[in-house]
Write a protein that holds these residues in place. Structure first.
Motif, PDB file in Angstrom:
ATOM      1  N   SER A 266       0.828  -1.204   0.000  1.00 50.98           N
ATOM      2  CA  SER A 266       0.000   0.000   0.000  1.00 50.98           C
ATOM      3  C   SER A 266       0.867   1.261   0.000  1.00 50.98           C
ATOM      4  CB  SER A 266      -0.912  -0.001   1.233  1.00 50.98           C
ATOM      5  OG  SER A 266      -1.481   1.268   1.446  1.00 50.98           O
ATOM      6  N   VAL A 267       0.506   2.198  -0.854  1.00 50.39           N
ATOM      7  CA  VAL A 267       1.232   3.472  -0.889  1.00 50.39           C
ATOM      8  C   VAL A 267       1.055   4.207   0.436  1.00 50.39           C
ATOM      9  CG1 VAL A 267       1.422   5.732  -2.018  1.00 50.39           C
ATOM     10  CG2 VAL A 267       1.036   3.665  -3.396  1.00 50.39           C
ATOM     11  N   ASP A 268      -0.193   4.364   0.884  1.00 51.44           N
ATOM     12  CA  ASP A 268      -0.477   5.134   2.101  1.00 51.44           C
ATOM     13  C   ASP A 268       0.005   4.444   3.372  1.00 51.44           C
ATOM     14  OD1 ASP A 268      -1.496   7.574   1.375  1.00 51.44           O
ATOM     15  OD2 ASP A 268      -3.581   6.940   1.346  1.00 51.44           O
ATOM     16  N   HIS A 269      -0.184   3.144   3.462  1.00 53.63           N
ATOM     17  CA  HIS A 269       0.077   2.446   4.727  1.00 53.63           C
ATOM     18  C   HIS A 269       1.482   1.867   4.851  1.00 53.63           C
ATOM     19  CE1 HIS A 269      -4.072   2.890   5.955  1.00 53.63           C
ATOM     20  NE2 HIS A 269      -4.472   2.416   4.790  1.00 53.63           N
ATOM     21  N   ASP A 270       2.117   1.563   3.719  1.00 50.67           N
ATOM     22  CA  ASP A 270       3.430   0.926   3.768  1.00 50.67           C
ATOM     23  C   ASP A 270       4.575   1.840   3.325  1.00 50.67           C
ATOM     24  OD1 ASP A 270       2.381  -1.625   4.568  1.00 50.67           O
ATOM     25  OD2 ASP A 270       1.713  -1.938   2.508  1.00 50.67           O
ATOM     26  N   ILE A 271       4.356   2.616   2.254  1.00 54.34           N
ATOM     27  CA  ILE A 271       5.443   3.399   1.655  1.00 54.34           C
ATOM     28  C   ILE A 271       5.573   4.778   2.285  1.00 54.34           C
ATOM     29  CG2 ILE A 271       6.322   4.399  -0.492  1.00 54.34           C
ATOM     30  CD1 ILE A 271       4.877   2.095  -1.964  1.00 54.34           C
ATOM     31  N   ILE A 272       4.493   5.532   2.320  1.00 55.12           N
ATOM     32  CA  ILE A 272       4.536   6.913   2.824  1.00 55.12           C
ATOM     33  C   ILE A 272       5.102   7.000   4.244  1.00 55.12           C
ATOM     34  CG2 ILE A 272       3.118   8.902   3.491  1.00 55.12           C
ATOM     35  CD1 ILE A 272       3.633   8.682   0.480  1.00 55.12           C
ATOM     36  N   PRO A 273       4.710   6.114   5.180  1.00 55.91           N
ATOM     37  CA  PRO A 273       5.265   6.219   6.542  1.00 55.91           C
ATOM     38  C   PRO A 273       6.780   6.021   6.611  1.00 55.91           C
ATOM     39  CG  PRO A 273       3.270   4.883   6.549  1.00 55.91           C
ATOM     40  CD  PRO A 273       3.655   5.081   5.119  1.00 55.91           C
ATOM     41  N   ARG A 274       7.375   5.445   5.588  1.00 63.97           N
ATOM     42  CA  ARG A 274       8.817   5.203   5.581  1.00 63.97           C
ATOM     43  C   ARG A 274       9.593   6.318   4.878  1.00 63.97           C
ATOM     44  NH1 ARG A 274       6.658  -0.072   5.579  1.00 63.97           N
ATOM     45  NH2 ARG A 274       7.756  -1.479   7.041  1.00 63.97           N
ATOM     46  N   LEU A 275       8.887   7.310   4.378  1.00 63.47           N
ATOM     47  CA  LEU A 275       9.527   8.435   3.710  1.00 63.47           C
ATOM     48  C   LEU A 275       9.522   9.654   4.615  1.00 63.47           C
ATOM     49  CD1 LEU A 275       7.827   8.118   0.184  1.00 63.47           C
ATOM     50  CD2 LEU A 275      10.190   7.514   0.746  1.00 63.47           C
ATOM     51  N   THR A 276      10.544  10.491   4.481  1.00 65.44           N
ATOM     52  CA  THR A 276      10.567  11.754   5.221  1.00 65.44           C
ATOM     53  C   THR A 276       9.676  12.766   4.514  1.00 65.44           C
ATOM     54  OG1 THR A 276      12.426  12.683   3.984  1.00 65.44           O
ATOM     55  CG2 THR A 276      12.968  11.290   5.896  1.00 65.44           C
ATOM     56  N   VAL A 277       9.359  13.841   5.213  1.00 59.02           N
ATOM     57  CA  VAL A 277       8.556  14.913   4.614  1.00 59.02           C
ATOM     58  C   VAL A 277       9.275  15.476   3.394  1.00 59.02           C
ATOM     59  CG1 VAL A 277       7.612  17.227   4.986  1.00 59.02           C
ATOM     60  CG2 VAL A 277       7.417  15.497   6.784  1.00 59.02           C
TER      61      VAL A 277
ATOM     62  N   GLN B  80      17.981  14.617  -7.437  1.00 65.08           N
ATOM     63  CA  GLN B  80      16.920  13.751  -7.953  1.00 65.08           C
ATOM     64  C   GLN B  80      17.351  12.290  -7.957  1.00 65.08           C
ATOM     65  OE1 GLN B  80      16.467  15.709 -11.727  1.00 65.08           O
ATOM     66  NE2 GLN B  80      14.676  16.890 -11.059  1.00 65.08           N
ATOM     67  N   ALA B  81      18.591  12.038  -8.337  1.00 58.38           N
ATOM     68  CA  ALA B  81      19.103  10.661  -8.346  1.00 58.38           C
ATOM     69  C   ALA B  81      19.094  10.069  -6.936  1.00 58.38           C
ATOM     70  CB  ALA B  81      20.510  10.633  -8.935  1.00 58.38           C
ATOM     71  N   THR B  82      19.480  10.894  -5.949  1.00 59.27           N
ATOM     72  CA  THR B  82      19.470  10.441  -4.553  1.00 59.27           C
ATOM     73  C   THR B  82      18.050  10.145  -4.093  1.00 59.27           C
ATOM     74  OG1 THR B  82      21.469  11.704  -4.022  1.00 59.27           O
ATOM     75  CG2 THR B  82      20.053  11.076  -2.187  1.00 59.27           C
ATOM     76  N   LEU B  83      17.107  10.981  -4.507  1.00 62.19           N
ATOM     77  CA  LEU B  83      15.707  10.793  -4.147  1.00 62.19           C
ATOM     78  C   LEU B  83      15.185   9.454  -4.676  1.00 62.19           C
ATOM     79  CD1 LEU B  83      13.110  12.058  -2.936  1.00 62.19           C
ATOM     80  CD2 LEU B  83      12.678  13.059  -5.189  1.00 62.19           C
ATOM     81  N   LEU B  84      15.503   9.137  -5.933  1.00 67.08           N
ATOM     82  CA  LEU B  84      15.054   7.875  -6.510  1.00 67.08           C
ATOM     83  C   LEU B  84      15.766   6.681  -5.867  1.00 67.08           C
ATOM     84  CD1 LEU B  84      14.638   8.593 -10.325  1.00 67.08           C
ATOM     85  CD2 LEU B  84      12.943   8.679  -8.503  1.00 67.08           C
ATOM     86  N   ARG B  85      17.029   6.868  -5.535  1.00 68.23           N
ATOM     87  CA  ARG B  85      17.768   5.800  -4.857  1.00 68.23           C
ATOM     88  C   ARG B  85      17.131   5.495  -3.505  1.00 68.23           C
ATOM     89  NH1 ARG B  85      23.061   7.608  -2.082  1.00 68.23           N
ATOM     90  NH2 ARG B  85      21.403   8.304  -0.682  1.00 68.23           N
ATOM     91  N   ASP B  86      16.815   6.542  -2.741  1.00 70.31           N
ATOM     92  CA  ASP B  86      16.212   6.352  -1.419  1.00 70.31           C
ATOM     93  C   ASP B  86      14.820   5.730  -1.528  1.00 70.31           C
ATOM     94  OD1 ASP B  86      18.489   7.421  -0.324  1.00 70.31           O
ATOM     95  OD2 ASP B  86      17.630   9.416   0.022  1.00 70.31           O
ATOM     96  N   LEU B  87      14.055   6.110  -2.559  1.00 70.17           N
ATOM     97  CA  LEU B  87      12.752   5.485  -2.780  1.00 70.17           C
ATOM     98  C   LEU B  87      12.934   3.996  -3.064  1.00 70.17           C
ATOM     99  CD1 LEU B  87       9.685   5.520  -3.244  1.00 70.17           C
ATOM    100  CD2 LEU B  87      10.139   6.207  -5.619  1.00 70.17           C
ATOM    101  N   GLY B  88      13.956   3.676  -3.850  1.00 73.24           N
ATOM    102  CA  GLY B  88      14.240   2.269  -4.138  1.00 73.24           C
ATOM    103  C   GLY B  88      14.540   1.482  -2.880  1.00 73.24           C
ATOM    104  N   PHE B  89      15.290   2.090  -1.938  1.00 74.38           N
ATOM    105  CA  PHE B  89      15.581   1.425  -0.667  1.00 74.38           C
ATOM    106  C   PHE B  89      14.296   1.138   0.107  1.00 74.38           C
ATOM    107  CE2 PHE B  89      20.008   3.610  -0.490  1.00 74.38           C
ATOM    108  CZ  PHE B  89      20.542   2.608  -1.288  1.00 74.38           C
TER     109      PHE B  89
END
Length: 207
Positions: free
Chosen positions: A78-89, A149-158
């Motif tokens: 889930s985007v809202d329940h699994d992914i978003i809580p693991r991302l910073t603002v 931007q590259a760092t942002l995509l890398r962190d999303l991948g993690f």
């Protein structure tokens, strides 16, 4: 039967320049088929048709034949329940604001010949108050990305790797249909072990 259900609740999307609405998801021996859905390799977390200017909101998978050797298992995140809580603002804001070039796989190029789209990977739907995502890592053009931007995509991948490692695996039962909100969930598939595994896919918008 899947097409009939979709006719009642939505409007089907075409997959390619031939106007195909139903797409066979099975291992193909044809050298001309380059679609990942026709291979047997693992398919990491992604959304369907992330390259479309308007991503199909839903998709259905009709299991015609299961993998008899325990492969081809699915996961939903889930985007809202699994992914978003693991991302910073800051990461969320960056994904909302950063548009990336997304390549259209050759098998899905339509009659207009358009080969890419430029969109942000994350959006927020005000009406439903939900985050929505489009993502498939192997078709994002990283050529002209800035370092930030590259760092942002890398962190999303993690984050997505962590989510995939935690998500339960399941198999769609034969003669069953799974319908998924393609903007609010990412899905993945483990390596296919049975070359006779066969699913049919349909993409659609609600009426």
């Amino acid at each position: 039967i899947m097409q009939e259900i979709v006719r009642r609740i939505g409007v089907a999307c075409t997959h390619d320049k031939h106007g195909r609405v139903v797409w066979d998801v099975k291992v193909s021996a044809s050298v001309s088929s380059c679609a990942r859905s026709h291979g047997d390799k693992e398919f990491e977390l992604h959304t369907d048709a992330s390259f479309e200017s308007i991503v199909p909101r839903y998709f259905g998978l009709h299991c015609i034949k299961q993998d008899e050797f325990g492969g081809g298992l699915n996961q939903l995140v889930s985007v809202d329940h699994d992914i978003i809580p693991r991302l910073t603002v800051e990461q969320i804001d960056g994904l909302l604001e950063t548009a990336v070039r997304i390549k259209i796989p050759p098998e899905f190029i339509k009659a207009d010949g358009v080969a890419y789209t430029v969109r942000s990977l994350l959006s927020f739907d005000v009406d439903s108050q939900q985050y929505m995502m489009r993502y498939r890592q192997d078709i994002i053009d990283r050529t002209d990305l800035s370092g930030k931007q590259a760092t942002l995509l890398r962190d999303l991948g993690f984050v997505l790797t962590e989510c995939q490692n935690r998500a339960p695996l399941f198999q769609i039962p034969e003669k069953s249909i799974l319908f998924v909100d393609n903007c609010c969930f990412l899905h993945s598939r483990t390596m296919v072990k049975d070359p006779t595994r066969h699913l049919r896919r349909i993409r659609f918008h609600a009426k």
